[in-house]
Design a protein around this motif. Sequence first.
Motif, PDB file in Angstrom:
ATOM      1  N   GLY A   1     -13.392  13.965  24.385  1.00  0.00           N
ATOM      2  CA  GLY A   1     -14.242  12.779  24.364  1.00  0.00           C
ATOM      3  C   GLY A   1     -13.607  11.607  23.641  1.00  0.00           C
TER       4      GLY A   1
ATOM      5  N   HIS B   1     -15.207  13.698  37.785  1.00  0.00           N
ATOM      6  CA  HIS B   1     -14.767  12.710  36.804  1.00  0.00           C
ATOM      7  C   HIS B   1     -14.190  11.472  37.502  1.00  0.00           C
TER       8      HIS B   1
ATOM      9  N   ILE C   1     -11.296  13.881  28.513  1.00  0.00           N
ATOM     10  CA  ILE C   1     -12.070  14.939  29.157  1.00  0.00           C
ATOM     11  C   ILE C   1     -12.236  16.129  28.214  1.00  0.00           C
TER      12      ILE C   1
ATOM     13  N   VAL D   1     -18.122  10.201  29.507  1.00  0.00           N
ATOM     14  CA  VAL D   1     -17.503  11.404  28.963  1.00  0.00           C
ATOM     15  C   VAL D   1     -16.700  11.049  27.712  1.00  0.00           C
TER      16      VAL D   1
ATOM     17  N   LYS E   1     -18.701  10.804  34.313  1.00  0.00           N
ATOM     18  CA  LYS E   1     -18.935  11.920  35.237  1.00  0.00           C
ATOM     19  C   LYS E   1     -20.148  11.613  36.102  1.00  0.00           C
TER      20      LYS E   1
END
Length: 457
Positions: A366, A194, A363, A226, A238
């Motif tokens: 979203g 990430h 994460i 993401v 990502k």
Amino acid sequence: MSEHFPGPGEPYDDPVRRPGGPQHPAVGGPGEPPWDWRPAGSAQQGDFPSSPPADRTDGRGDDTLSFPPGPWQQQPLRPPMPPGYGPGGPGGAGPSSRVPWLPVALMCLLLGLGGGAGGALLVAAIDDDASPASRPTTSTTPTPAAPGPVAGGQVRSPVVAVADAVLPSVVSLQVRGPDAQVSGSGFVYDDGGHVVTNNHVIEPAADDGEITVSLSDGREVGAQIVGRSPSYDLAVIKLDDFSGLEPSALGMSAEVQVGQSVVAIGSPLGLNATVTSGIISATDRPVTAGGKGETSYINALQTDAAINPGNSGGPLVDLQGRVIGVNSAIATVGQSASEQSGNIGVGFSIPIDQVVSTVKQLIETGQAEYPVIGAQVSVATTSDGARILEVEAGSPAEEAGLENGDVITKVNGEVVHDGVELIVEIRSFSPGETVTFDVKRSGQNDNLDVVLGKQVG
């Protein structure tokens, strides 16, 4: 030829006369010559006689030198020899054929010293007037200069260590969308690939676009969105390939102090891995930022580290290499969107404490939630507080008793001057928390407690 010697009391004429010049008066006593240049007691053969010379018979007048005859006329005038020195060495007698060494040596010494000093002055004067090209050169071995000063003091700059530690985790982004192409920066957030950046950097690719990420090792990889939060101007992408990457170390923005040294890293104007340094100029600075048609309200860290277009999304780190903010906005002197913008020493970063809270939501879901009170406020610049324009029905503001026209002057004791400061202050809390407003209404002051609501964005 007979000679006449003056008797006692009779005048003695100077044997040296100059044309038209006066005669020297007698300076000696009876029987003494008028002058004697010799040291006392040094009389020897060749001394001047004690009587005046007789009149000349060679036809020359008295205007010429006139000396009595004698052996001294056979040799040049010279100082007398020291006692005990004569022909043949010490104790010799007769006319001397040697020049006495002691007086001569003294005179030579004096002349040598004077000549040397005069010569030195002459050479120095000539040398000063000579051009550099005409001066003799001396070949010498150059001496290496001592190392120059470096940032941070006499030892290795702390910025060097920060750059070494953080640069491998910083990336550069190229974003292409249907209507725009932009560049920005980001940093590796965790070991799952990430990357954190600004929402306004990846916004063109939100619907149908492409993101290319340049890594510190030279690789270029693709990335997918993401989640993003326009309200906080944050986004998470990502990487398609994140092998070999190390996540950045994170700090705490609550511990940041005004004046502490910081380093900004990113890709300003497309120049990858650019490092600049400065200090924290201020904290809790209310700033509006964001992309096209979307406005973010940030309770920002202000820094004078150079931040330019392309730095957006890159990390602001302390001297321990820990990320304390995400570079997001700059102040410019441009008055319109068409004017060139750039660093003027006033940059803003989203505090890492807010970043961590928002990124966690992005994460996991979203999307991110942010707190609201359910009222419209004026964002006009004022100095007396935030004016409520409209209170929504059933909102936290209505439940707390806020009314249209109320002016909020403080939030939990912190002064707010206008609507922007009120929004920024509210967004430093989380949904569900209770805050206290100081409110002015019809000349009266009141305190109201509000339980913050939530909204996604």
